[in-house]
Design a protein around this motif. Structure first.
Motif, PDB file in Angstrom:
ATOM      1  N   ARG A   1      -4.614  23.953 -54.309  1.00 38.18           N
ATOM      2  CA  ARG A   1      -4.308  23.519 -55.678  1.00 38.18           C
ATOM      3  C   ARG A   1      -2.873  23.015 -55.789  1.00 38.18           C
ATOM      4  O   ARG A   1      -2.608  22.040 -56.507  1.00 38.18           O
ATOM      5  N   VAL A   2      -1.944  23.660 -55.096  1.00 36.46           N
ATOM      6  CA  VAL A   2      -0.554  23.202 -55.139  1.00 36.46           C
ATOM      7  C   VAL A   2      -0.444  21.803 -54.551  1.00 36.46           C
ATOM      8  O   VAL A   2       0.252  20.934 -55.096  1.00 36.46           O
ATOM      9  N   ALA A   3      -1.129  21.543 -53.460  1.00 43.93           N
ATOM     10  CA  ALA A   3      -1.102  20.209 -52.853  1.00 43.93           C
ATOM     11  C   ALA A   3      -1.639  19.168 -53.826  1.00 43.93           C
ATOM     12  O   ALA A   3      -1.080  18.061 -53.966  1.00 43.93           O
ATOM     13  N   ALA A   4      -2.722  19.509 -54.539  1.00 47.91           N
ATOM     14  CA  ALA A   4      -3.301  18.582 -55.509  1.00 47.91           C
ATOM     15  C   ALA A   4      -2.357  18.353 -56.686  1.00 47.91           C
ATOM     16  O   ALA A   4      -2.221  17.222 -57.180  1.00 47.91           O
ATOM     17  N   ILE A   5      -1.702  19.411 -57.146  1.00 50.69           N
ATOM     18  CA  ILE A   5      -0.752  19.283 -58.257  1.00 50.69           C
ATOM     19  C   ILE A   5       0.441  18.428 -57.856  1.00 50.69           C
ATOM     20  O   ILE A   5       0.874  17.544 -58.604  1.00 50.69           O
ATOM     21  N   GLU A   6       0.966  18.686 -56.675  1.00 48.23           N
ATOM     22  CA  GLU A   6       2.136  17.920 -56.218  1.00 48.23           C
ATOM     23  C   GLU A   6       1.837  16.432 -56.123  1.00 48.23           C
ATOM     24  O   GLU A   6       2.706  15.594 -56.373  1.00 48.23           O
ATOM     25  N   ALA A   7       0.603  16.096 -55.782  1.00 50.27           N
ATOM     26  CA  ALA A   7       0.224  14.681 -55.670  1.00 50.27           C
ATOM     27  C   ALA A   7       0.267  13.968 -57.011  1.00 50.27           C
ATOM     28  O   ALA A   7       0.377  12.740 -57.071  1.00 50.27           O
ATOM     29  N   THR A   8       0.199  14.713 -58.113  1.00 47.40           N
ATOM     30  CA  THR A   8       0.245  14.109 -59.452  1.00 47.40           C
ATOM     31  C   THR A   8       1.665  13.888 -59.957  1.00 47.40           C
ATOM     32  O   THR A   8       1.871  13.192 -60.949  1.00 47.40           O
ATOM     33  N   GLY A   9       2.645  14.537 -59.314  1.00 49.89           N
ATOM     34  CA  GLY A   9       4.026  14.456 -59.785  1.00 49.89           C
ATOM     35  C   GLY A   9       4.324  15.406 -60.927  1.00 49.89           C
ATOM     36  O   GLY A   9       5.413  15.341 -61.519  1.00 49.89           O
ATOM     37  N   LEU A  10       3.387  16.320 -61.250  1.00 50.89           N
ATOM     38  CA  LEU A  10       3.581  17.250 -62.362  1.00 50.89           C
ATOM     39  C   LEU A  10       4.094  18.621 -61.912  1.00 50.89           C
ATOM     40  O   LEU A  10       4.278  19.514 -62.737  1.00 50.89           O
ATOM     41  N   GLY A  11       4.342  18.782 -60.627  1.00 48.80           N
ATOM     42  CA  GLY A  11       4.823  20.058 -60.112  1.00 48.80           C
ATOM     43  C   GLY A  11       6.308  20.256 -60.348  1.00 48.80           C
ATOM     44  O   GLY A  11       7.088  19.300 -60.317  1.00 48.80           O
ATOM     45  N   HIS A  12       6.689  21.513 -60.591  1.00 44.73           N
ATOM     46  CA  HIS A  12       8.097  21.874 -60.748  1.00 44.73           C
ATOM     47  C   HIS A  12       8.639  22.599 -59.530  1.00 44.73           C
ATOM     48  O   HIS A  12       9.845  22.778 -59.415  1.00 44.73           O
ATOM     49  N   GLY A  13       7.757  23.080 -58.663  1.00 42.31           N
ATOM     50  CA  GLY A  13       8.202  23.738 -57.441  1.00 42.31           C
ATOM     51  C   GLY A  13       7.895  25.221 -57.399  1.00 42.31           C
ATOM     52  O   GLY A  13       7.425  25.817 -58.355  1.00 42.31           O
ATOM     53  N   TRP A  14       8.181  25.812 -56.231  1.00 39.58           N
ATOM     54  CA  TRP A  14       7.911  27.228 -55.995  1.00 39.58           C
ATOM     55  C   TRP A  14       8.942  28.097 -56.698  1.00 39.58           C
ATOM     56  O   TRP A  14      10.102  27.729 -56.819  1.00 39.58           O
TER      57      TRP A  14
END
Length: 329
Positions: A82-95
């Protein structure tokens, strides 16, 4: 769509309140939730049969509304997918480093700007002598008072773009859509998403203001319809505003009651009689705009404020709600 069941459940929600002591009274005294931690301006409260440490983080604020929503992944591998999928959207803030009740987590936002966290490592609640249950298969002792909110059930966000958020939950978070309201113009009035066999865990409803990041309601599940009927009596006696119900929803068939807690956030008590979805290929149930307009509670019309009241408040929110109730909007 990714066919992994990567999300286990909605685990905890941060609620902002401008009336901290009154809101704390609502959750502790009327819902029989237990405070397990107090850090800064926040109290961490738990429903009696949650296996994790806490259910809501109640935070004193100048406004109301929802803060971070936490979701538990089904495994470490599911978290990484899920983190990989989120990061691909550019909506991730990080760990993020471990915090109260959870291990290392990943912070992100949905397309509407709601702040969220996904994690796997968790702290299980260990009851003390005062809270130890008679039955070893429940997390803590049955309170036997108030509403007896057993667990967190679902969250309903308001959204400026229900379509975009629905796509995010289906394609990025890997959840299934159980039911939806399709508008005549091709858009969506609301969409319901599930993680496993519950009929829904996350809902998005159209925000009539067009604002981003607002909140519709948070739902708790007691055991029976009778508990919800009793809850209405408890709220009436204690001066809590009852907005809608007790009735039965048409969509997903939950028996429900909506109230506004002292801080202004809408809280639902629901799920008695809700359907389970056992079919792994269950199609989405689509309701038309005309069908929805007939009403969602045993065919009765929906109370007007259900479509206008949200948090944080927009300008003149109380006046808007009053006009809605008077049929002037």
């Amino acid at each position: 769509m990714d066919q992994h069941y990567d999300l286990a459940h909605l685990s905890s929600v941060e609620l902002f309140t401008p009336k901290f002591e009154e809101s704390l009274w609502f959750f502790k005294d009327l819902l029989a939730m237990r405070e397990v931690a107090r850090i800064g301006d926040s109290a961490y409260l738990r429903c009696w049969d949650e296996y994790e440490l806490y259910t809501i983080k109640l935070t004193a604020s100048h406004t109301n509304g929802v803060g971070r929503t936490l979701y538990r992944a089904a495994s470490q591998e599911a978290l990484e997918r899920r983190v990989a999928a989120i990061e691909a959207t550019g909506l991730g803030h990080g760990w993020r480093d471990p915090e109260v009740g959870v291990g290392r987590s990943y912070e992100f936002e949905d397309p509407d700007g709601h702040l969220m966290v996904i994690y796997f490592d968790t702290e299980r609640y260990v009851a003390d002598d005062e809270d130890r249950p008679a039955l070893k298969n429940q997390a803590s002792a049955f309170p036997g008072r108030g509403v007896n909110a057993r667990r967190l059930d679902h969250i309903n966000y308001l959204a400026a773009d229900v379509t975009a958020n629905g796509k995010f939950w289906a394609e990025v978070m890997g959840s299934r859509e159980s039911e939806t309201v399709r508008l005549d113009d091709g858009g969506y009035g609301a969409r319901w998403f599930r993680f496993l066999q519950k009929s829904y865990d996350v809902v998005y409803s159209n925000d009539w203001t067009g604002a981003r990041g607002r909140f519709h309601h948070l739902a708790f599940s007691p055991d029976t319809r009778e508990d919800i009927l009793k809850a209405a009596d408890i709220f009436l006696e204690n001066g809590v505003y009852i907005e809608y119900g007790p009735y039965k929803h048409a969509i997903n068939q939950t028996f429900f009651l909506y109230v506004w807690e002292p801080g202004g956030n809408r809280i639902e008590f629901a799920n008695a009689g809700a359907r389970l979805i056992l079919d792994p290929e269950s199609p989405t149930v689509i309701w038309s705009e005309a069908e929805r307009a007939k009403g969602q509670a045993w065919g009765m019309k929906t109370v007007a404020t259900f479509h206008t009241h949200g948090t944080p408040y927009v300008e003149n929110q109380e006046e808007i709600d009053r006009l809605a109730l008077e049929g002037k909007l």
